[in-house]
Design an enzyme around this catalytic site. Structure first.
Site, mmCIF file in Angstrom:
data_model
loop_
_atom_site.group_PDB
_atom_site.id
_atom_site.type_symbol
_atom_site.label_atom_id
_atom_site.label_comp_id
_atom_site.label_asym_id
_atom_site.label_seq_id
_atom_site.Cartn_x
_atom_site.Cartn_y
_atom_site.Cartn_z
ATOM 1 N N HIS A 86 0.838 -1.232 -0.122
ATOM 2 C CA HIS A 86 -0.010 -0.157 -0.070
ATOM 3 C C HIS A 86 0.792 1.283 0.092
ATOM 4 O O HIS A 86 2.118 1.018 0.073
ATOM 5 C CB HIS A 86 -0.776 0.038 1.201
ATOM 6 C CG HIS A 86 -0.086 -0.136 2.485
ATOM 7 N ND1 HIS A 86 -0.198 -1.024 3.376
ATOM 8 C CD2 HIS A 86 0.575 1.010 3.060
ATOM 9 C CE1 HIS A 86 0.709 -0.740 4.583
ATOM 10 N NE2 HIS A 86 0.844 0.554 4.263
HETATM 11 C C1 T46 Z 1 2.795 0.390 6.946
HETATM 12 C C2 T46 Z 1 3.822 -0.516 7.213
HETATM 13 C C3 T46 Z 1 5.073 -0.380 7.158
HETATM 14 C C4 T46 Z 1 -3.542 -0.801 14.055
HETATM 15 O O1 T46 Z 1 -4.817 -1.120 14.597
HETATM 16 N N1 T46 Z 1 -3.053 0.127 14.379
HETATM 17 C C5 T46 Z 1 -1.746 0.427 13.827
HETATM 18 O O2 T46 Z 1 -1.020 1.235 14.025
HETATM 19 C C6 T46 Z 1 -1.341 -0.452 12.558
HETATM 20 C C7 T46 Z 1 0.047 -0.055 11.903
HETATM 21 C C8 T46 Z 1 -2.194 -1.449 12.145
HETATM 22 N N2 T46 Z 1 -3.309 -1.754 12.954
HETATM 23 C C9 T46 Z 1 -4.154 -2.935 12.482
HETATM 24 C C10 T46 Z 1 -4.746 -3.019 11.172
HETATM 25 C C11 T46 Z 1 -4.973 -4.359 10.795
HETATM 26 O O3 T46 Z 1 -5.933 -4.972 11.168
HETATM 27 O O4 T46 Z 1 -3.081 -4.228 12.486
HETATM 28 C C12 T46 Z 1 -3.406 -5.002 11.484
HETATM 29 C C13 T46 Z 1 -2.108 -5.167 10.462
HETATM 30 O O5 T46 Z 1 -1.971 -3.973 9.961
HETATM 31 P P1 T46 Z 1 -1.286 -4.108 8.312
HETATM 32 O O6 T46 Z 1 -2.145 -4.987 7.513
HETATM 33 O O7 T46 Z 1 -1.685 -2.523 7.670
HETATM 34 O O8 T46 Z 1 0.157 -4.217 8.499
HETATM 35 P P2 T46 Z 1 1.212 -4.173 7.415
HETATM 36 O O9 T46 Z 1 2.474 -4.989 8.079
HETATM 37 O O10 T46 Z 1 0.644 -4.536 6.169
HETATM 38 O O11 T46 Z 1 1.683 -2.403 7.198
HETATM 39 C C14 T46 Z 1 2.042 -1.754 8.253
HETATM 40 C C15 T46 Z 1 1.395 -0.627 8.489
HETATM 41 O O12 T46 Z 1 -0.105 -0.813 8.716
HETATM 42 C C16 T46 Z 1 1.410 0.516 7.320
HETATM 43 O O13 T46 Z 1 1.151 1.716 7.766
HETATM 44 O O14 T46 Z 1 3.246 1.638 6.192
HETATM 45 O O15 T46 Z 1 3.556 -1.605 8.222
#
Ligand code: T46
Length: 138
Positions: free
Chosen positions: A53
């Protein structure tokens, strides 16, 4: 501090002595934003991708405080691959940079410092939408 290229590596100064190492990170001092949120990613499976993303308005710094991972970035013009394998380097990523993390070692702990609190509306998860926004921005 001087303007930092988006995306790029920041080298942090290590405060080492005969007891070990320490790295201080201070908002608006050795990173270009105030830290409003910290999260960390661990227990990751090596052959999956995370990220995939871009953000609309967010500054972040990714640091492998343990182990290593790879990060591919694309700003609509240039593709880059960063290897985060040292606790004293951080990958600065700002708005409109598509990023994907992969090749996680089993001991990887990816610490992320962010300039704002979590907001799902700030995510661009559709690649075509990202491409048109990046094109308009470049
Ligand atoms: C990014 C890369 C480097 C939260 O509730 N709070 C938070 O601050 C974050 C970051 C995530 N979440 C929840 C949302 C999803 O249900 O945690 C779950 C996993 O998040 P996500 O699928 O977005 O994780 P990544 O590793 O794909 O991405 C993350 C960050 O979301 C993103 O901003 O830049 O790490």
């Amino acid at each position: 501090m001087q303007k930092i290229k988006n995306p790029s590596i920041i080298n942090f100064e290590k405060k080492g002595d005969d007891r070990g190492s320490l790295i201080p990170i201070e908002g608006l001092n050795n990173i270009p934003f105030e830290i409003k949120r910290i999260y960390y990613i661990f227990d990751t499976i090596s052959d999956i991708k995370r990220g995939t993303h871009a953000h609309i308005n967010l500054e972040q710094i990714l640091i492998s405080v343990s182990g290593s991972c790879y990060v591919d970035t694309y700003d609509g013009k240039e593709r880059k691959t960063f290897i985060l394998d040292k606790p004293f380097i951080g990958l600065y990523i700002k708005d409109l940079v598509w990023h994907e993390m992969y090749n996680f070692t089993s001991d990887n702990v990816l610490l992320v410092l962010a300039s704002n609190i979590y907001n799902e509306k700030d995510y661009i998860r559709n690649y075509e939408e990202f491409l048109s926004l990046a094109k308009a921005n470049n």
